[in-house]
Design an enzyme around this catalytic site. Structure first.
Site, PDB file in Angstrom:
ATOM      1  N   ASP A  34      36.538  33.192  49.446  1.00  0.00           N
ATOM      2  CA  ASP A  34      37.544  33.793  48.578  1.00  0.00           C
ATOM      3  C   ASP A  34      38.758  34.266  49.360  1.00  0.00           C
ATOM      4  OD1 ASP A  34      37.485  36.798  46.437  1.00  0.00           O
ATOM      5  OD2 ASP A  34      38.944  35.171  46.697  1.00  0.00           O
ATOM      6  N   SER A 198      57.005  29.694  45.507  1.00  0.00           N
ATOM      7  CA  SER A 198      57.314  28.311  45.110  1.00  0.00           C
ATOM      8  C   SER A 198      58.721  28.294  44.510  1.00  0.00           C
ATOM      9  CB  SER A 198      56.309  27.823  44.056  1.00  0.00           C
ATOM     10  OG  SER A 198      56.771  26.629  43.437  1.00  0.00           O
TER      11      SER A 198
HETATM   12  C1  LIG Z   1      39.764  36.549  38.181  1.00  0.00           C
HETATM   13  C2  LIG Z   1      39.567  36.907  39.605  1.00  0.00           C
HETATM   14  N1  LIG Z   1      40.851  37.225  40.223  1.00  0.00           N
HETATM   15  C3  LIG Z   1      41.333  38.487  40.182  1.00  0.00           C
HETATM   16  O1  LIG Z   1      40.759  39.392  39.603  1.00  0.00           O
HETATM   17  C4  LIG Z   1      42.588  38.735  40.926  1.00  0.00           C
HETATM   18  C5  LIG Z   1      43.716  39.433  40.406  1.00  0.00           C
HETATM   19  C6  LIG Z   1      43.855  39.932  39.042  1.00  0.00           C
HETATM   20  C7  LIG Z   1      44.383  41.203  38.823  1.00  0.00           C
HETATM   21  C8  LIG Z   1      44.546  41.656  37.515  1.00  0.00           C
HETATM   22  C9  LIG Z   1      44.179  40.839  36.433  1.00  0.00           C
HETATM   23  C10 LIG Z   1      43.644  39.563  36.670  1.00  0.00           C
HETATM   24  C11 LIG Z   1      43.478  39.099  37.974  1.00  0.00           C
HETATM   25  C12 LIG Z   1      44.721  39.571  41.328  1.00  0.00           C
HETATM   26  S1  LIG Z   1      44.266  38.858  42.805  1.00  0.00           S
HETATM   27  C13 LIG Z   1      42.776  38.319  42.225  1.00  0.00           C
HETATM   28  N2  LIG Z   1      41.937  37.568  43.015  1.00  0.00           N
HETATM   29  C14 LIG Z   1      40.720  38.009  43.345  1.00  0.00           C
HETATM   30  O2  LIG Z   1      40.253  39.050  43.002  1.00  0.00           O
HETATM   31  C15 LIG Z   1      39.942  37.055  44.180  1.00  0.00           C
HETATM   32  N3  LIG Z   1      38.532  37.384  44.152  1.00  0.00           N
HETATM   33  C16 LIG Z   1      37.869  37.103  42.860  1.00  0.00           C
HETATM   34  C17 LIG Z   1      36.388  37.322  43.034  1.00  0.00           C
HETATM   35  C18 LIG Z   1      35.691  37.248  41.721  1.00  0.00           C
HETATM   36  C19 LIG Z   1      35.896  38.083  40.654  1.00  0.00           C
HETATM   37  N4  LIG Z   1      35.034  37.756  39.633  1.00  0.00           N
HETATM   38  C20 LIG Z   1      34.290  36.691  40.039  1.00  0.00           C
HETATM   39  C21 LIG Z   1      33.295  35.980  39.362  1.00  0.00           C
HETATM   40  C22 LIG Z   1      32.683  34.924  40.033  1.00  0.00           C
HETATM   41  C23 LIG Z   1      33.068  34.595  41.318  1.00  0.00           C
HETATM   42  C24 LIG Z   1      34.078  35.291  41.996  1.00  0.00           C
HETATM   43  C25 LIG Z   1      34.671  36.345  41.338  1.00  0.00           C
END
Ligand SMILES: CCNC(=O)c1c(-c2ccccc2)csc1NC(=O)CNCCc1c[nH]c2ccccc12
Length: 330
Positions: A34, A198
């Site tokens: 990740d 981008s």
């Molecule tokens: C949908 C997952 N991504 C996020 O929430 C996210 C956000 C984010 C912030 C606010 C609203 C929506 C998304 C910003 S950076 C970012 N990226 C991360 O957080 C990367 N890690 C996600 C890990 C993760 C979250 N739920 C899971 C379920 C299965 C496998 C992996 C995961």
């Protein structure tokens, strides 16, 4: 040194799982690598039983090289509302031939229901910048930060694919993994993400739209989340596409195949093209005529997220030396 391992997609390419070896003798867990977070956490012998459904558990008491970091804890919550928390050990971690001898392994004592129900996912291996790590009282380094000094080159690459296994490599760039040139762009690591800009996009055979899109390269997020202006321009080209409030996203007819979507990289006119079929992320109902869109809005987040739907169209170099991102077609 170099290393690497396969990245196998789960249903609809919702996530990609990579075998990671932990401890002595080795315990192999399938982790979600990740780039959008910086904790290496795993389901473990300490995870409350009611929150485990089929995952492989890391048991530090079965590892002769495990050392508990007494008094250290971690707790993380993600934007989708999921979360996990627990304690911390140091142990040997390997991805293929690449070994880090004293890696912080964060063992989960509790996980939220999204992780419990994801039975093939044994945890996450964060490759974001160290400032995002949640370990208290002292933040811990990522696997990449620990490995970097020994790597032939301070890079790792993501080569995710649609519906078939791809690869993460460390320490080298495989010239056979991409076509054309790799275009490098600068990264703003101030928020702990691989954050880049981008110059714009194109829809189908349409003209290129110059508009600044600042966002993160995030292997841990499934979809491509873009500014609402771009998203409505895209779905506006598809008859029958609409925002479905019950699905909380844009849906579209699975057929005919939707238009391609291209995002620009660098100022020399390079672009990554997503074949339209990538936008048919998953059927919404049993009929299979309506699909949930692989491109959705980023409102409320504050930046775009180039998740797996975008990354699987590219060969991506994460350069920890120069703090740049390299993008190539494949
Ligand atoms: C949908 C997952 N991504 C996020 O929430 C996210 C956000 C984010 C912030 C606010 C609203 C929506 C998304 C910003 S950076 C970012 N990226 C991360 O957080 C990367 N890690 C996600 C890990 C993760 C979250 N739920 C899971 C379920 C299965 C496998 C992996 C995961």
């Amino acid at each position: 040194s170099t290393g690497g391992a396969v990245a196998t997609p789960e249903d609809h390419d919702v996530e990609y799982l990579t075998p990671v070896s932990i401890g002595t003798p080795e315990q192999i867990l399938n982790l979600d690598i990740d780039t959008g977070s910086s904790d290496l956490w795993v389901f473990s012998s300490e995870t409350s039983r009611s929150e485990v459904k089929g995952q492989t558990l890391y048991d530090p008491s079965n590892s002769s090289t495990a050392q508990k970091l007494e008094g250290y804890t971690w707790s993380i919550s993600y934007g989708d509302g999921s979360s996990s928390a627990g304690e911390v050990y140091l142990d040997t971690v390997s991805i293929g031939a690449l070994t880090v001898s004293s890696q912080a392994v964060e063992v989960a004592q509790k996980v939220s229901s999204e992780f419990t129900s994801d039975s093939n996912n044994d945890g996450l291996l964060g490759l974001g910048f160290g400032s995002l790590n949640t370990v208290q009282p002292n933040a811990q380094k990522t696997f990449f930060d620990n490995a970097m000094p020994a790597l032939d080159s301070p890079v790792f690459t993501a080569d995710l694919k649609a519906g078939i296994p791809g690869r993460y490599n460390f320490g080298y760039i495989d010239p056979n993994a991409y076509t054309g040139n790799i275009t490098y762009v600068s990264v703003d690591d101030s928020q702990g993400f691989w954050d880049w800009t981008s110059p714009g996009y194109a829809i189908g055979s349409g003209s290129f739209e110059n508009t600044t899109i600042k966002g993160i390269a995030d292997t841990g997020t499934s979809l491509l989340l873009l500014p609402s202006s771009v998203v409505s321009a895209y779905y506006g080209k598809i008859s029958g596409a609409k925002y479905d409030s019950t699905q909380a996203g844009y849906v579209l007819p699975c057929s005919p195949t939707p238009p391609d979507f291209a995002f620009g990289v660098g100022d020399d006119g390079a672009a990554i093209v997503l074949p339209g079929k990538y936008i048919n992320y998953a059927p919404t109902g049993s009929s299979g005529t309506t699909c949930f869109g692989g491109i959705q809005g980023d409102s409320g987040i504050g930046f775009a997220i180039f998740g797996d739907v975008a990354l699987k169209a590219a060969f991506v170099v994460f350069d920890g030396g120069s703090k740049t991102l390299g993008w190539a077609s494949k």
